[in-house]
Design a protein around this motif. Sequence first.
Motif, PDB file in Angstrom:
ATOM      1  N   ASP A  20       0.202  -1.623  -0.322  1.00 21.98           N
ATOM      2  CA  ASP A  20      -0.123   0.129   0.366  1.00 21.98           C
ATOM      3  C   ASP A  20       0.577   1.437   0.166  1.00 21.98           C
ATOM      4  O   ASP A  20       2.177   1.631   0.617  1.00 21.98           O
ATOM      5  N   TYR A  35     -14.010  10.521   3.314  1.00 23.34           N
ATOM      6  CA  TYR A  35     -13.158  10.965   4.388  1.00 23.34           C
ATOM      7  C   TYR A  35     -12.492  12.727   4.196  1.00 23.34           C
ATOM      8  O   TYR A  35     -11.145  12.625   5.150  1.00 23.34           O
ATOM      9  N   THR A  77      -2.810  11.722   2.118  1.00 28.55           N
ATOM     10  CA  THR A  77      -3.739  12.314   3.517  1.00 28.55           C
ATOM     11  C   THR A  77      -3.065  14.355   3.114  1.00 28.55           C
ATOM     12  O   THR A  77      -1.766  14.145   2.941  1.00 28.55           O
ATOM     13  N   ASP A 117       1.067   5.371   1.151  1.00 24.03           N
ATOM     14  CA  ASP A 117       0.878   6.193   1.919  1.00 24.03           C
ATOM     15  C   ASP A 117       1.411   6.853   1.567  1.00 24.03           C
ATOM     16  O   ASP A 117       2.629   7.115   1.412  1.00 24.03           O
ATOM     17  N   ASP A 146      -3.126   5.573  -0.086  1.00 23.15           N
ATOM     18  CA  ASP A 146      -3.849   6.599   1.495  1.00 23.15           C
ATOM     19  C   ASP A 146      -3.455   7.691   0.432  1.00 23.15           C
ATOM     20  O   ASP A 146      -1.968   7.965   1.124  1.00 23.15           O
ATOM     21  N   HIS A 152      -9.281   8.213  -0.364  1.00 22.51           N
ATOM     22  CA  HIS A 152      -8.840   6.479  -0.988  1.00 22.51           C
ATOM     23  C   HIS A 152      -8.273   6.122  -2.284  1.00 22.51           C
ATOM     24  O   HIS A 152      -9.876   6.400  -2.550  1.00 22.51           O
ATOM     25  N   ASN A 201      -8.191  12.807   4.067  1.00 22.27           N
ATOM     26  CA  ASN A 201      -7.984  12.146   3.664  1.00 22.27           C
ATOM     27  C   ASN A 201      -8.870  11.365   2.454  1.00 22.27           C
ATOM     28  O   ASN A 201     -10.139  11.516   2.040  1.00 22.27           O
TER      29      ASN A 201
END
Length: 209
Positions: free
Chosen positions: A49, A72, A86, A51, A84, A79, A77
């Motif tokens: 994944d 979110y 942010t 990040d 992911d 997705h 956030n």
Amino acid sequence: MQKYITHNLVEMKINDFFDLAKLFKSYGYCLYLTGGSARDYLLKRDFVDFDLATDATPNEIKAFLPKLDYTYARFGNVHGKHLDITTLRIEGDYKDYRHPSVVKFTTKLEEDYLRRDFTINALYIDMNLKIYDFCHGLDDLKKKIIRFIGNPVKRVKEDPLRILRAERFSKKLGFVIEPNSLKAMNDNKRLLEKLNSNKIKEEIKKHNF
């Protein structure tokens, strides 16, 4: 193909990151590999994944990546599958042992890192592979140390689930938990009772790697 035999996922993932970072740059934004992805990349460990951190807000990202999940977005956030993203942010005090009371977006890495849990998870890597390190995370990575950022007691009280996360990373990576961090964890283990039991079960499942 020879270079992919040992770290296939790492090589392929970093190339995907470059492509995505170029897209962000074309719209005037920065994108950084961070958290567990940056940590595992530097350790040459396979990771699945992404990040990622960015100075773009969810609304700004939506203009050129509309198909991502923006459920979110108010927390910064966004997705996608194995993705992911942010927005860099500043967090207020934690009121429920899990979530910050206030989230404020920022464009400064040196403000964002302060909200993160461990020094080894607070490294940022840009599209040129330049590493940004504000809390000696690289040193702890080399010395194989798990260390909370700032005051370890405060970090644990903000989110007691970090106790289990520290134990998981220690076991997974073969790292030692720094003494002050370990003391804060042991002294505040009772706070795990404040958390939703499902959250604890989810974290414990991650220990089986």
